[in-house]
Enzyme design. Structure first.
Site, PDB file in Angstrom:
ATOM      1  NE  ARG A 196      76.471 163.605   2.736  1.00  0.00           N
ATOM      2  CZ  ARG A 196      76.144 163.478   1.534  1.00  0.00           C
ATOM      3  NH1 ARG A 196      75.054 164.024   1.116  1.00  0.00           N
ATOM      4  NH2 ARG A 196      76.730 162.888   0.331  1.00  0.00           N
ATOM      5  CB  VAL A 252      77.608 150.786  -1.097  1.00  0.00           C
ATOM      6  CG1 VAL A 252      77.518 150.784   0.418  1.00  0.00           C
ATOM      7  CG2 VAL A 252      77.132 152.036  -1.704  1.00  0.00           C
ATOM      8  CG  ASN A 281      69.950 155.240   3.551  1.00  0.00           C
ATOM      9  OD1 ASN A 281      68.791 155.731   3.031  1.00  0.00           O
ATOM     10  ND2 ASN A 281      71.168 155.847   3.408  1.00  0.00           N
ATOM     11  CE1 TYR A 309      68.422 156.614  -6.951  1.00  0.00           C
ATOM     12  CE2 TYR A 309      66.324 157.081  -7.808  1.00  0.00           C
ATOM     13  CZ  TYR A 309      67.080 157.129  -6.708  1.00  0.00           C
ATOM     14  OH  TYR A 309      66.629 157.283  -5.483  1.00  0.00           O
ATOM     15  CB  ALA A 310      64.283 153.710 -12.790  1.00  0.00           C
ATOM     16  CE  LYS A 363      67.597 153.820  -4.759  1.00  0.00           C
ATOM     17  NZ  LYS A 363      68.259 153.733  -3.747  1.00  0.00           N
ATOM     18  CB  ILE A 419      62.899 162.380   1.343  1.00  0.00           C
ATOM     19  CG1 ILE A 419      62.180 161.242   1.331  1.00  0.00           C
ATOM     20  CG2 ILE A 419      63.170 162.444   2.945  1.00  0.00           C
ATOM     21  CD1 ILE A 419      60.463 161.155   1.860  1.00  0.00           C
TER      22      ILE A 419
HETATM   23  P1  NDP Z   1      71.932 161.820   0.400  1.00  0.00           P
HETATM   24  O1  NDP Z   1      72.709 162.173  -1.064  1.00  0.00           O
HETATM   25  O2  NDP Z   1      71.393 162.906   1.074  1.00  0.00           O
HETATM   26  O3  NDP Z   1      72.933 161.071   1.337  1.00  0.00           O
HETATM   27  C1  NDP Z   1      73.635 159.787   0.848  1.00  0.00           C
HETATM   28  C2  NDP Z   1      74.193 159.278   1.785  1.00  0.00           C
HETATM   29  O4  NDP Z   1      74.929 158.045   1.156  1.00  0.00           O
HETATM   30  C3  NDP Z   1      75.471 160.043   2.511  1.00  0.00           C
HETATM   31  O5  NDP Z   1      75.214 159.439   3.992  1.00  0.00           O
HETATM   32  C4  NDP Z   1      76.548 159.555   1.853  1.00  0.00           C
HETATM   33  O6  NDP Z   1      77.753 159.544   2.885  1.00  0.00           O
HETATM   34  C5  NDP Z   1      76.364 158.094   1.411  1.00  0.00           C
HETATM   35  N1  NDP Z   1      77.047 157.933   0.099  1.00  0.00           N
HETATM   36  C6  NDP Z   1      77.192 158.498  -1.044  1.00  0.00           C
HETATM   37  N2  NDP Z   1      77.780 157.833  -1.899  1.00  0.00           N
HETATM   38  C7  NDP Z   1      78.183 156.730  -1.201  1.00  0.00           C
HETATM   39  C8  NDP Z   1      79.016 155.307  -1.634  1.00  0.00           C
HETATM   40  N3  NDP Z   1      79.659 155.595  -3.035  1.00  0.00           N
HETATM   41  N4  NDP Z   1      79.200 154.418  -0.794  1.00  0.00           N
HETATM   42  C9  NDP Z   1      78.767 154.752   0.419  1.00  0.00           C
HETATM   43  N5  NDP Z   1      77.858 155.644   1.039  1.00  0.00           N
HETATM   44  C10 NDP Z   1      77.623 156.752   0.120  1.00  0.00           C
HETATM   45  O7  NDP Z   1      70.883 160.875  -0.178  1.00  0.00           O
HETATM   46  P2  NDP Z   1      69.293 160.584   0.668  1.00  0.00           P
HETATM   47  O8  NDP Z   1      69.488 160.477   2.001  1.00  0.00           O
HETATM   48  O9  NDP Z   1      68.478 161.414  -0.176  1.00  0.00           O
HETATM   49  O10 NDP Z   1      68.958 159.128   0.130  1.00  0.00           O
HETATM   50  C11 NDP Z   1      69.329 157.946   0.987  1.00  0.00           C
HETATM   51  C12 NDP Z   1      68.661 156.859   0.094  1.00  0.00           C
HETATM   52  O11 NDP Z   1      67.279 157.068  -0.221  1.00  0.00           O
HETATM   53  C13 NDP Z   1      69.091 156.462  -1.285  1.00  0.00           C
HETATM   54  O12 NDP Z   1      69.198 155.084  -1.711  1.00  0.00           O
HETATM   55  C14 NDP Z   1      68.263 157.150  -2.426  1.00  0.00           C
HETATM   56  O13 NDP Z   1      68.379 156.712  -3.497  1.00  0.00           O
HETATM   57  C15 NDP Z   1      66.932 156.858  -1.638  1.00  0.00           C
HETATM   58  N6  NDP Z   1      65.782 157.803  -2.054  1.00  0.00           N
HETATM   59  C16 NDP Z   1      65.955 159.135  -1.748  1.00  0.00           C
HETATM   60  C17 NDP Z   1      64.893 159.862  -2.072  1.00  0.00           C
HETATM   61  C18 NDP Z   1      64.929 161.509  -1.673  1.00  0.00           C
HETATM   62  O14 NDP Z   1      64.043 162.178  -2.139  1.00  0.00           O
HETATM   63  N7  NDP Z   1      66.001 161.990  -1.174  1.00  0.00           N
HETATM   64  C19 NDP Z   1      63.783 159.514  -2.573  1.00  0.00           C
HETATM   65  C20 NDP Z   1      63.559 158.107  -2.958  1.00  0.00           C
HETATM   66  C21 NDP Z   1      64.726 157.214  -2.555  1.00  0.00           C
HETATM   67  P3  NDP Z   1      79.073 160.231   2.496  1.00  0.00           P
HETATM   68  O15 NDP Z   1      78.904 161.455   1.716  1.00  0.00           O
HETATM   69  O16 NDP Z   1      79.757 160.507   3.887  1.00  0.00           O
HETATM   70  O17 NDP Z   1      79.836 159.026   1.826  1.00  0.00           O
END
Ligand code: NDP
Length: 247
Positions: A19, A64, A90, A155-156, A159, A188
């Site tokens: 997602r 991960v 990601n 988190y910071a 990153k 985002i």
């Molecule tokens: P979401 O929380 O919407 O989605 C997270 C995704 O990571 C899901 O696909 C989830 O899959 C997966 N996930 C969560 N925990 C784990 C884990 N332990 N191991 C493997 N997969 C995992 O996150 P975003 O799409 O918002 O963020 C994606 C990336 O972008 C992240 O690294 C985030 O830090 C970074 N980011 C996001 C921002 C934002 O504003 N949204 C801003 C800056 C950076 P499932 O639940 O199926 O395991």
């Protein structure tokens, strides 16, 4: 003049692609012709997302925070789709708290997922990339890794660490044809930001010159560029995609 980005024959491994931003990245790379591994904590969810994409997509479980799970997922991906050419680290998570209230467990979990996970996945694919003299490592960091943010020291740190990691491997493997870059998204629209209460959300919008949150597809576009031949002379960089917020 028309320019087409064609990733036919390339294999992309996108962590956290069930997602949000990761899913948009996987869909965009797939649309450009790549074969794509969809990854999440549950194999069922990942497989359902891969099936929705159709041919050239397969789903695998990959938590991960678990190095063995990452190694197993890379092996399964390579057996099913071929060697990984494009790795997108990601998957990421937050466990926010002020420093004095931050537990060691929340520190460790965030660092394990956001930083150690990227290290392990990169280690798994880099040998093959070196042998083939082609590879792209694209790490999704955050503007918070550049600016810091109250309540997000874990988190910071993860990153910012990802940026140092990326710049180092860019130097180590440039001569072998492997390019490594970061994308630093601003805010985002995903599940991660859906939890923002109304007040902070409005304050946030005022701090973004473009006046809106970004869309996951706008991060995916930046990944597509870095994965393509158009970015053949770009390595060790941080591409900020934030609507002008920290410029
Ligand atoms: P979401 O929380 O919407 O989605 C997270 C995704 O990571 C899901 O696909 C989830 O899959 C997966 N996930 C969560 N925990 C784990 C884990 N332990 N191991 C493997 N997969 C995992 O996150 P975003 O799409 O918002 O963020 C994606 C990336 O972008 C992240 O690294 C985030 O830090 C970074 N980011 C996001 C921002 C934002 O504003 N949204 C801003 C800056 C950076 P499932 O639940 O199926 O395991």
């Amino acid at each position: 003049m028309s320019i087409t980005i064609d990733l036919t024959g390339r294999v992309a491994f996108v962590t956290g692609s069930t997602r949000g931003i990761g899913r948009a990245i996987a869909e965009t790379l797939h649309e450009a012709g790549a074969s794509v591994a969809i990854l999440g904590r549950s194999a069922e969810t990942a497989t359902a997302v891969a099936e929705a994409l159709g041919e050239r997509a397969r789903g695998f479980a990959c938590d991960v925070t678990d190095p063995e799970a990452i190694r197993a997922a890379v092996s399964a991906c390579e057996a099913a789709l071929g060697p990984v050419d494009i790795l997108v680290n990601n998957a990421g998570l937050t466990r926010d708290n002020l420093l004095l209230r931050l537990s060691e467990a929340d520190w460790d979990e965030v660092l394990a997922a956001n930083l150690r996970g990227a290290f392990i996945a990169t280690q798994c694919v880099i040998k093959g990339m070196m042998k083939r003299r082609h590879g792209r490592i694209i790490n999704i960091t955050s503007v918070v890794g550049l600016t810091g943010n109250a309540g997000q020291s874990n988190y910071a740190a993860s990153k910012a660490g990802l940026i140092g990691f990326t710049k180092s491997i860019a130097k180590e493997y440039a001569a072998r044809g492997v390019l490594a870059n970061c994308i630093a998204p601003g805010f985002i629209e995903t599940d991660m930001t859906a939890v923002l209460p109304e007040g902070p959300r409005l304050a946030l919008l005022e701090s973004i010159p473009l006046g809106r949150l970004g869309a996951p597809t706008e991060i995916a576009g930046a990944v597509l560029y870095l994965a393509s031949d158009l970015a053949g002379y770009v390595t060790g960089q941080v591409l900020v995609v934030d609507g002008g917020m920290i410029s």
